[in-house]
Design a protein around this motif. Sequence first.
Motif, PDB file in Angstrom:
ATOM      1  N   ARG A 185     153.874   3.881  17.100  1.00  0.00           N
ATOM      2  CA  ARG A 185     152.426   3.981  17.169  1.00  0.00           C
ATOM      3  C   ARG A 185     151.934   3.317  18.447  1.00  0.00           C
ATOM      4  N   PRO A 186     150.702   3.631  18.853  1.00  0.00           N
ATOM      5  CA  PRO A 186     150.150   2.988  20.047  1.00  0.00           C
ATOM      6  C   PRO A 186     150.052   1.474  19.862  1.00  0.00           C
ATOM      7  N   VAL A 187     150.102   0.762  20.961  1.00  0.00           N
ATOM      8  CA  VAL A 187     149.965  -0.692  20.947  1.00  0.00           C
ATOM      9  C   VAL A 187     148.553  -1.066  20.528  1.00  0.00           C
ATOM     10  N   ARG A 188     148.445  -2.140  19.731  1.00  0.00           N
ATOM     11  CA  ARG A 188     147.148  -2.662  19.310  1.00  0.00           C
ATOM     12  C   ARG A 188     147.028  -4.123  19.743  1.00  0.00           C
ATOM     13  N   ALA A 189     145.805  -4.618  19.734  1.00  0.00           N
ATOM     14  CA  ALA A 189     145.555  -6.007  20.143  1.00  0.00           C
ATOM     15  C   ALA A 189     146.410  -6.988  19.344  1.00  0.00           C
ATOM     16  N   GLY A 190     146.616  -6.728  18.064  1.00  0.00           N
ATOM     17  CA  GLY A 190     147.406  -7.620  17.222  1.00  0.00           C
ATOM     18  C   GLY A 190     148.881  -7.679  17.593  1.00  0.00           C
ATOM     19  N   ASP A 191     149.330  -6.774  18.439  1.00  0.00           N
ATOM     20  CA  ASP A 191     150.730  -6.749  18.883  1.00  0.00           C
ATOM     21  C   ASP A 191     150.979  -7.656  20.086  1.00  0.00           C
ATOM     22  N   ALA A 192     149.921  -8.214  20.659  1.00  0.00           N
ATOM     23  CA  ALA A 192     150.023  -8.931  21.934  1.00  0.00           C
ATOM     24  C   ALA A 192     150.995 -10.102  21.889  1.00  0.00           C
ATOM     25  N   LEU A 193     150.973 -10.898  20.833  1.00  0.00           N
ATOM     26  CA  LEU A 193     151.820 -12.091  20.792  1.00  0.00           C
ATOM     27  C   LEU A 193     153.301 -11.733  20.846  1.00  0.00           C
ATOM     28  N   ILE A 194     153.735 -10.779  20.025  1.00  0.00           N
ATOM     29  CA  ILE A 194     155.154 -10.404  20.013  1.00  0.00           C
ATOM     30  C   ILE A 194     155.528  -9.654  21.287  1.00  0.00           C
ATOM     31  N   LEU A 195     154.623  -8.823  21.803  1.00  0.00           N
ATOM     32  CA  LEU A 195     154.918  -8.101  23.041  1.00  0.00           C
ATOM     33  C   LEU A 195     155.001  -9.047  24.230  1.00  0.00           C
ATOM     34  N   ASN A 196     154.230 -10.119  24.197  1.00  0.00           N
ATOM     35  CA  ASN A 196     154.291 -11.098  25.266  1.00  0.00           C
ATOM     36  C   ASN A 196     155.696 -11.697  25.355  1.00  0.00           C
ATOM     37  N   VAL A 197     156.298 -11.964  24.228  1.00  0.00           N
ATOM     38  CA  VAL A 197     157.668 -12.490  24.196  1.00  0.00           C
ATOM     39  C   VAL A 197     158.643 -11.438  24.724  1.00  0.00           C
ATOM     40  N   ASP A 257     146.859 -13.978  25.189  1.00  0.00           N
ATOM     41  CA  ASP A 257     145.437 -13.658  25.040  1.00  0.00           C
ATOM     42  C   ASP A 257     144.984 -12.612  26.055  1.00  0.00           C
ATOM     43  N   GLU A 258     145.605 -12.605  27.238  1.00  0.00           N
ATOM     44  CA  GLU A 258     145.296 -11.595  28.247  1.00  0.00           C
ATOM     45  C   GLU A 258     145.765 -10.218  27.778  1.00  0.00           C
ATOM     46  N   LEU A 259     146.973 -10.157  27.224  1.00  0.00           N
ATOM     47  CA  LEU A 259     147.469  -8.887  26.671  1.00  0.00           C
ATOM     48  C   LEU A 259     146.591  -8.418  25.526  1.00  0.00           C
ATOM     49  N   GLU A 260     146.177  -9.345  24.678  1.00  0.00           N
ATOM     50  CA  GLU A 260     145.325  -8.978  23.543  1.00  0.00           C
ATOM     51  C   GLU A 260     144.023  -8.343  24.030  1.00  0.00           C
ATOM     52  N   ARG A 261     143.400  -8.930  25.061  1.00  0.00           N
ATOM     53  CA  ARG A 261     142.161  -8.357  25.615  1.00  0.00           C
ATOM     54  C   ARG A 261     142.415  -6.961  26.190  1.00  0.00           C
ATOM     55  N   ILE A 262     143.528  -6.782  26.875  1.00  0.00           N
ATOM     56  CA  ILE A 262     143.852  -5.472  27.456  1.00  0.00           C
ATOM     57  C   ILE A 262     144.066  -4.445  26.354  1.00  0.00           C
ATOM     58  N   TYR A 263     144.891  -4.791  25.360  1.00  0.00           N
ATOM     59  CA  TYR A 263     145.181  -3.837  24.287  1.00  0.00           C
ATOM     60  C   TYR A 263     143.950  -3.545  23.431  1.00  0.00           C
ATOM     61  N   GLN A 264     143.107  -4.543  23.248  1.00  0.00           N
ATOM     62  CA  GLN A 264     141.899  -4.343  22.459  1.00  0.00           C
ATOM     63  C   GLN A 264     140.942  -3.376  23.167  1.00  0.00           C
ATOM     64  N   ALA A 265     140.989  -3.354  24.487  1.00  0.00           N
ATOM     65  CA  ALA A 265     140.112  -2.465  25.252  1.00  0.00           C
ATOM     66  C   ALA A 265     140.581  -1.013  25.200  1.00  0.00           C
ATOM     67  N   TRP A 266     141.823  -0.790  24.797  1.00  0.00           N
ATOM     68  CA  TRP A 266     142.324   0.581  24.711  1.00  0.00           C
ATOM     69  C   TRP A 266     141.789   1.219  23.439  1.00  0.00           C
ATOM     70  N   PRO A 267     141.029   2.302  23.557  1.00  0.00           N
ATOM     71  CA  PRO A 267     140.571   2.989  22.341  1.00  0.00           C
ATOM     72  C   PRO A 267     141.772   3.527  21.567  1.00  0.00           C
ATOM     73  N   GLN A 268     141.660   3.548  20.270  1.00  0.00           N
ATOM     74  CA  GLN A 268     142.750   4.070  19.440  1.00  0.00           C
ATOM     75  C   GLN A 268     143.000   5.521  19.806  1.00  0.00           C
ATOM     76  N   GLY A 269     144.218   5.822  20.197  1.00  0.00           N
ATOM     77  CA  GLY A 269     144.584   7.197  20.503  1.00  0.00           C
ATOM     78  C   GLY A 269     144.379   7.597  21.950  1.00  0.00           C
ATOM     79  N   SER A 270     143.897   6.696  22.805  1.00  0.00           N
ATOM     80  CA  SER A 270     143.737   7.056  24.213  1.00  0.00           C
ATOM     81  C   SER A 270     143.822   5.807  25.071  1.00  0.00           C
ATOM     82  N   VAL A 271     143.921   6.019  26.354  1.00  0.00           N
ATOM     83  CA  VAL A 271     143.989   4.908  27.310  1.00  0.00           C
ATOM     84  C   VAL A 271     142.634   4.787  27.983  1.00  0.00           C
TER      85      VAL A 271
END
Length: 84
Positions: free
Chosen positions: A21-33, A60-74
């Motif tokens: 599935r597309p990346v979501r803001a909640g994925d930021a912590l694990i993706l950062n690692v 937190d920077e990744l979370e802001r970036i991923y949160q800005a991505w609309p669901q289903g699009s960039v």
Amino acid sequence: MTDQLDFSPKPTLHGDFVDLRPVRAGDALILNVELDDPEVAVLTGSVNSRTAPAPAYEADELERIYQAWPQGSVNQTALSQIRW
């Protein structure tokens, strides 16, 4: 006229063993690692060489970036925040 691929649709792909599935803001912590691993940077296209440094992000920077991505699009604004 140049044909360009449209990478903006981000569907969820369902398989027999895994769903992608597309990346979501909640994925930021694990993706950062994961993004700290140089091999991941190469395999995801974050860098074009095994000797190039991977871009560093705070969770937190990744979370802001991923949160800005609309669901289903960039979102182009989100893309401009990523250091390529």
